[in-house]
Design an enzyme around this catalytic site. Structure first.
Site, short mmCIF file in Angstrom:
data_model
loop_
_atom_site.label_atom_id
_atom_site.label_comp_id
_atom_site.label_asym_id
_atom_site.label_seq_id
_atom_site.Cartn_x
_atom_site.Cartn_y
_atom_site.Cartn_z
N LYS A 90 37.91 17.09 16.30
CA LYS A 90 38.09 16.12 17.38
C LYS A 90 36.76 15.37 17.55
O LYS A 90 35.80 15.93 18.07
CB LYS A 90 38.46 16.82 18.69
CG LYS A 90 38.91 15.83 19.74
CD LYS A 90 38.62 16.26 21.15
CE LYS A 90 37.20 16.01 21.58
NZ LYS A 90 36.77 14.60 21.54
N GLY A 98 29.27 22.09 27.00
CA GLY A 98 29.24 23.37 26.30
C GLY A 98 29.63 24.53 27.20
O GLY A 98 30.33 25.45 26.79
N GLU A 107 25.97 24.01 19.59
CA GLU A 107 24.71 23.26 19.42
C GLU A 107 24.64 22.27 20.57
O GLU A 107 25.47 21.36 20.65
CB GLU A 107 24.72 22.51 18.08
CG GLU A 107 24.79 23.42 16.86
CD GLU A 107 23.52 24.22 16.62
OE1 GLU A 107 22.55 24.07 17.39
OE2 GLU A 107 23.51 25.01 15.66
N GLU A 109 16.61 15.79 29.97
CA GLU A 109 16.83 15.21 28.64
C GLU A 109 17.21 13.73 28.79
O GLU A 109 18.29 13.41 29.28
CB GLU A 109 17.97 15.96 27.93
CG GLU A 109 18.20 15.47 26.52
CD GLU A 109 19.42 16.10 25.83
OE1 GLU A 109 20.44 16.34 26.49
OE2 GLU A 109 19.33 16.33 24.61
N CYS A 123 19.41 15.35 19.25
CA CYS A 123 19.31 16.61 20.01
C CYS A 123 17.90 17.15 19.88
O CYS A 123 17.34 17.66 20.85
CB CYS A 123 20.33 17.61 19.49
SG CYS A 123 20.28 17.85 17.71
P1 NAD Z 1 29.44 15.61 25.28
O1 NAD Z 1 29.21 17.02 25.66
O2 NAD Z 1 29.74 14.63 26.33
O3 NAD Z 1 30.64 15.50 24.25
C1 NAD Z 1 30.67 16.26 23.05
C2 NAD Z 1 32.11 16.44 22.61
O4 NAD Z 1 32.78 17.28 23.56
C3 NAD Z 1 32.92 15.14 22.54
O5 NAD Z 1 33.74 15.20 21.39
C4 NAD Z 1 33.76 15.21 23.80
O6 NAD Z 1 34.96 14.48 23.71
C5 NAD Z 1 34.04 16.70 23.90
N1 NAD Z 1 34.43 17.17 25.23
C6 NAD Z 1 34.25 16.58 26.43
N2 NAD Z 1 34.71 17.37 27.42
C7 NAD Z 1 35.19 18.49 26.83
C8 NAD Z 1 35.77 19.70 27.32
N3 NAD Z 1 35.96 19.91 28.62
N4 NAD Z 1 36.11 20.65 26.44
C9 NAD Z 1 35.90 20.48 25.11
N5 NAD Z 1 35.36 19.35 24.58
C10 NAD Z 1 35.01 18.37 25.44
O7 NAD Z 1 28.14 15.23 24.43
P2 NAD Z 1 27.75 13.80 23.89
O8 NAD Z 1 27.34 12.98 25.08
O9 NAD Z 1 28.81 13.31 22.96
O10 NAD Z 1 26.46 14.14 23.00
C11 NAD Z 1 25.16 14.14 23.51
C12 NAD Z 1 24.68 15.56 23.74
O11 NAD Z 1 24.84 16.32 22.55
C13 NAD Z 1 23.21 15.66 24.07
O12 NAD Z 1 23.00 16.55 25.15
C14 NAD Z 1 22.58 16.22 22.82
O13 NAD Z 1 21.37 16.90 23.02
C15 NAD Z 1 23.66 17.08 22.29
N6 NAD Z 1 23.52 17.28 20.87
C16 NAD Z 1 23.14 18.50 20.42
C17 NAD Z 1 22.95 18.71 19.07
C18 NAD Z 1 22.52 20.05 18.55
O14 NAD Z 1 22.63 20.28 17.36
N7 NAD Z 1 22.02 20.95 19.38
C19 NAD Z 1 23.18 17.68 18.17
C20 NAD Z 1 23.57 16.44 18.67
C21 NAD Z 1 23.76 16.26 20.03
#
Ligand code: NAD
Length: 484
Positions: free
Chosen positions: A183, A239, A256, A388, A290
């Site tokens: 997804k 997360g 992650e 962040e 990230c």
């Molecule tokens: P997000 O948490 O908003 O979304 C991530 C994914 O989760 C999307 O596909 C979203 O549709 C889905 N999602 C949203 N609500 C959900 C729920 N309740 N249950 C399950 N899935 C759900 O993150 P983002 O804004 O897309 O990405 C940015 C964040 O990601 C930053 O905090 C960044 O640090 C982190 N990030 C971490 C890594 C790593 O490897 N540690 C890598 C890239 C990004």
């Protein structure tokens, strides 16, 4: 096709419509949603909005495909993964352009390398094996440790590196015998839909499905009884929802999440020589990494000189549409993030912190452009240091004492990555060893490899990706005890 500003790209990028990939088929949906080009703020394409029933079908097909896929040998699965890499290679230019169009990142310096790395990693990961281990062998019995695939993996991915972060999950999941449903983020679904579509031509039906749609598909996956594991990349807040939701079915999880990585430039560092690395470590991908440098600590003895040289370097870069070959800094990816990053600028302004570059958004400019902003020595407790930013704002913070800066770097709920820079490598490594992170680089930044574990400590992650450790997390350790 040529844009109004004269950038050219392949017309095939827009040859849509885009489809879900389910059970080997391309599937259309009743509903669609808009995907925006962040460089223009205009609608780029319509993405299919998968229904709960369509996600259900994708999971069922992945469960069914698991029976035959998991029964194949590693070598047989490697043949499929190599064929997939070949197919992606044939679409490399199209995928790279589409990535720039939907994500905003510069084509030559960011999008093409992202696609190339993803393809190369599929091939490399496909060569790795997890053999049966003999853990005990004596007169009475032999004990074998097998690593069996888990079943259906649900991959949930973010919008900052939509190609790489998804394929980082696909390759180890599939080579170890699992099937997968992805997804993608609703902000960047297009490249994932395209590489899902490409997969249907080379992989058996159900092995890899892609279902785009709203955030509500996420909880359906995380609570689903037929998904054995969630491999999630995204924010720490989301997360936590994932972890709670997965508890009901005791799913395996690799998480992650967010970070607030510190770079510590030691007193003896050749600080002028490393400015390009530090700059791109912080501002690459418009700060949407990230593991981006989000707090840049420099020794107070050379702070003023450092800030000046950093700003000089920043001024040589061009921000704009990633299709423009001269552009090295793109927009932030979406309106939500644009608004979020602006709250940091507002806070910096409201508190009167010293902005030495950027700071003001050009309201007349279309797209989601935040100028690269450098803040000179904001207080440790300021929002820009503590939270962040996930955008192109760099706080350069002075320190006097190495013990103190280590304590400040560690004083965070996050613990993803970090970096330490100094001429005396041994001393720099000693500082690196004191950081409470999942990863730390010494005199380099963001180097990675398929055998190099990548993951977060504290609230930045659970488990790890890559490396033997990461691949093991796609398997169930099964102990077989055999009487002789
Ligand atoms: P997000 O948490 O908003 O979304 C991530 C994914 O989760 C999307 O596909 C979203 O549709 C889905 N999602 C949203 N609500 C959900 C729920 N309740 N249950 C399950 N899935 C759900 O993150 P983002 O804004 O897309 O990405 C940015 C964040 O990601 C930053 O905090 C960044 O640090 C982190 N990030 C971490 C890594 C790593 O490897 N540690 C890598 C890239 C990004």
């Amino acid at each position: 096709m040529t844009t109004s500003k004269g950038y050219t790209y392949s017309a095939s990028v827009f040859a849509g419509p885009y489809y879900l990939s389910i059970a080997g088929d391309l599937v259309s949906t009743a509903e669609h949603f808009d995907v925006f080009n962040p460089a223009t703020g205009q609608v780029l394409a319509q993405a299919p909005s998968g229904s709960p029933e369509q996600l259900e079908t994708a999971i069922a097909s992945a469960k069914s495909a698991f029976k035959t896929w998991s029964a194949l040998s590693y070598d047989q699965r490697q043949v499929y993964l190599n064929a997939y890499a070949d197919a992606l290679q044939a679409h490399r230019d199209e995928l790279s352009q589409l990535l720039t169009l939907e994500q905003g990142k510069p084509l030559k310096t960011m999008a093409e390398p992202e696609v190339d790395q993803a393809i190369s990693w599929i091939r490399q990961i496909a060569t790795r094996r997890i053999p049966v281990e003999i853990v005990e062998d004596n007169d009475s019995h032999v004990v074998e440790l097998h690593h069996t695939p888990l079943g259906v993996i649900g991959a949930i991915t973010p919008w900052n590196f939509p190609v790489l972060l998804a394929l980082w999950k696909v390759a180890p999941a599939l080579i170890t015998g699992n099937t997968m449903v992805i997804k993608p983020s609703p902000f960047t679904p297009l490249t994932t839909l395209r590489f899902g579509q490409i997969a249907q031509a080379v992989l058996p039906p159900g092995v890899l499905s892609v279902v785009s749609g709203g955030n509500e598909l996420g909880p359906q996956m995380t609570a689903h009884a037929d998904i054995a594991k969630i491999s999630f990349t995204g924010s720490t807040e989301t997360g936590k929802h994932v972890i709670r939701s997965a508890a009901g079915t005791m799913k395996r999880l690799t998480m992650e999440m967010g970070g607030n990585d510190a770079a510590i430039v030691l007193p003896d560092a050749d600080f002028k020589a490393i400015i390009p690395q530090l700059y791109w470590g912080a501002v690459g991908n418009s700060g949407q990494w990230c593991v981006g440098i989000k707090r840049l600590y420099v020794h107070s003895s050379y702070r003023a000189e450092f800030v000046e040289a950093f700003v000089d370097y920043a001024k040589q870069q061009k921000m704009g549409n990633g299709l423009d070959p001269e552009v090295t800094v793109g927009p932030v990816q979406n309106k939500m993030q644009f608004d979020k990053v602006r709250t940091f600028l507002d806070d910096i302004k409201a508190n009167g912190y010293k902005v030495v570059l950027g700071g003001e958004v050009d309201e007349s400019r279309p797209g989601y452009f935040i100028p690269v902003t450098v803040v000179d020595n904001p207080p440790e407790q300021s929002m820009i240091v503590q939270q962040e930013q996930f955008g192109p704002i760099v706080p350069i913070i002075a320190y006097d004492d190495v013990d103190d800066v280590v304590a400040r770097a560690n004083d965070s709920p996050f613990g993803l990555g970090g970096s330490v820079w100094g001429r005396d490598t041994k001393a720099a490594v000693a500082v690196a060893n004191r950081l409470e992170t999942g990863m730390v680089w010494v005199n380099e930044i963001h180097t990675q490899g398929i055998d190099v574990p990548f993951g977060g400590h504290k609230q930045s992650g659970l488990g790890t990706e890559h490396g033997h450790e990461g691949r093991l997390l796609f398997t169930n350790p099964k102990t077989v005890l055999i009487k002789k």
